[in-house]
Design a protein around this motif. Structure first.
Motif, short mmCIF file in Angstrom:
data_model
loop_
_atom_site.label_atom_id
_atom_site.label_comp_id
_atom_site.label_asym_id
_atom_site.label_seq_id
_atom_site.Cartn_x
_atom_site.Cartn_y
_atom_site.Cartn_z
N ARG A 3 -4.10 1.53 10.06
CA ARG A 3 -5.44 1.99 9.67
C ARG A 3 -5.29 3.18 8.73
O ARG A 3 -4.68 4.19 9.08
N VAL A 4 -5.86 3.06 7.53
CA VAL A 4 -5.76 4.09 6.49
C VAL A 4 -7.14 4.67 6.22
O VAL A 4 -8.11 3.93 6.03
N LEU A 5 -7.21 6.00 6.18
CA LEU A 5 -8.44 6.70 5.81
C LEU A 5 -8.31 7.13 4.35
O LEU A 5 -7.38 7.85 3.99
N ILE A 6 -9.24 6.66 3.52
CA ILE A 6 -9.29 7.04 2.11
C ILE A 6 -10.39 8.08 1.97
O ILE A 6 -11.55 7.82 2.28
N VAL A 7 -10.00 9.27 1.49
CA VAL A 7 -10.96 10.36 1.34
C VAL A 7 -11.04 10.74 -0.14
O VAL A 7 -10.08 11.28 -0.70
N ASP A 8 -12.16 10.42 -0.76
CA ASP A 8 -12.32 10.70 -2.19
C ASP A 8 -13.81 10.72 -2.48
O ASP A 8 -14.56 9.86 -2.01
N ASP A 9 -14.25 11.69 -3.27
CA ASP A 9 -15.67 11.77 -3.61
C ASP A 9 -16.07 10.73 -4.66
O ASP A 9 -17.24 10.49 -4.87
N SER A 10 -15.10 10.08 -5.26
CA SER A 10 -15.38 9.03 -6.25
C SER A 10 -15.41 7.66 -5.57
O SER A 10 -14.38 7.18 -5.08
N GLY A 11 -16.57 7.04 -5.57
CA GLY A 11 -16.71 5.71 -5.01
C GLY A 11 -15.83 4.70 -5.75
O GLY A 11 -15.28 3.78 -5.15
N ASN A 12 -15.68 4.91 -7.05
CA ASN A 12 -14.82 4.04 -7.86
C ASN A 12 -13.37 4.09 -7.37
O ASN A 12 -12.72 3.06 -7.23
N HIS A 13 -12.86 5.30 -7.15
CA HIS A 13 -11.48 5.45 -6.68
C HIS A 13 -11.31 4.83 -5.30
O HIS A 13 -10.31 4.15 -5.04
N ARG A 14 -12.28 5.06 -4.40
CA ARG A 14 -12.20 4.47 -3.07
C ARG A 14 -12.18 2.95 -3.15
O ARG A 14 -11.39 2.29 -2.47
N ASN A 15 -13.03 2.39 -4.00
CA ASN A 15 -13.09 0.93 -4.15
C ASN A 15 -11.77 0.37 -4.68
O ASN A 15 -11.28 -0.66 -4.20
N GLN A 16 -11.19 1.02 -5.67
CA GLN A 16 -9.92 0.56 -6.24
C GLN A 16 -8.81 0.58 -5.19
O GLN A 16 -8.04 -0.38 -5.06
N LEU A 17 -8.73 1.67 -4.45
CA LEU A 17 -7.71 1.78 -3.41
C LEU A 17 -7.94 0.74 -2.31
O LEU A 17 -6.99 0.15 -1.79
N THR A 18 -9.19 0.52 -1.96
CA THR A 18 -9.52 -0.47 -0.93
C THR A 18 -9.05 -1.86 -1.34
O THR A 18 -8.43 -2.58 -0.55
N ILE A 19 -9.32 -2.24 -2.57
CA ILE A 19 -8.90 -3.56 -3.07
C ILE A 19 -7.39 -3.71 -2.99
O ILE A 19 -6.87 -4.71 -2.49
N ILE A 20 -6.68 -2.70 -3.45
CA ILE A 20 -5.20 -2.76 -3.45
C ILE A 20 -4.65 -2.82 -2.03
O ILE A 20 -3.81 -3.66 -1.71
N LEU A 21 -5.12 -1.94 -1.16
CA LEU A 21 -4.55 -1.85 0.18
C LEU A 21 -4.94 -3.02 1.08
O LEU A 21 -4.15 -3.43 1.93
N LYS A 22 -6.14 -3.56 0.89
CA LYS A 22 -6.54 -4.74 1.68
C LYS A 22 -5.62 -5.92 1.41
O LYS A 22 -5.30 -6.68 2.31
N LYS A 23 -5.17 -6.05 0.17
CA LYS A 23 -4.25 -7.13 -0.19
C LYS A 23 -2.93 -7.03 0.58
O LYS A 23 -2.25 -8.02 0.76
N HIS A 24 -2.61 -5.82 1.01
CA HIS A 24 -1.36 -5.59 1.74
C HIS A 24 -1.59 -5.51 3.25
O HIS A 24 -0.69 -5.12 3.99
N GLY A 25 -2.80 -5.87 3.69
CA GLY A 25 -3.06 -6.00 5.11
C GLY A 25 -3.47 -4.73 5.85
O GLY A 25 -3.46 -4.72 7.08
#
Length: 93
Positions: A3-25
């Motif tokens: 379980r990873v917590l992404i903390v960023d005030d940019s919704g764009n950055h959070r979305n990009q990280l989410t897409i990448i990390l979800k692919k890795h489970g």
């Protein structure tokens, strides 16, 4: 599943990280600022935190300092996210 917590005030950055990390489970949780992260992290039993440095409310450095005194999150690894590239902005410890 980690379980990873992404903390960023940019919704764009959070979305990009989410897409990448979800692919890795990874299971992902998001926070818009340090204040939310401090509230969420202990309740959600996160394994890792990706933490933006420059944010409103509480910045990444302050969030990290407060978090290390929270019993459930003291040993959780943190990776800082930053656009700052100067050596003077890097912190270890």
């Amino acid at each position: 599943m980690k379980r990873v917590l992404i903390v960023d005030d940019s919704g764009n950055h959070r979305n990009q990280l989410t897409i990448i990390l979800k692919k890795h489970g990874y299971e992902l949780i998001e926070a818009e600022n340090g204040e939310q992260a401090i509230e969420i992290a202990p309740k959600m039993h996160v394994d890792f935190i990706l933490l933006d440095v420059i944010m409103p409310v509480i910045d990444g450095y302050q969030t990290c300092e407060i978090r290390k005194y929270q019993e459930p999150t003291q040993a959780v690894l943190i990776n800082f996210l930053s656009a700052k590239n100067e050596i003077s902005h890097r912190t270890f410890g």
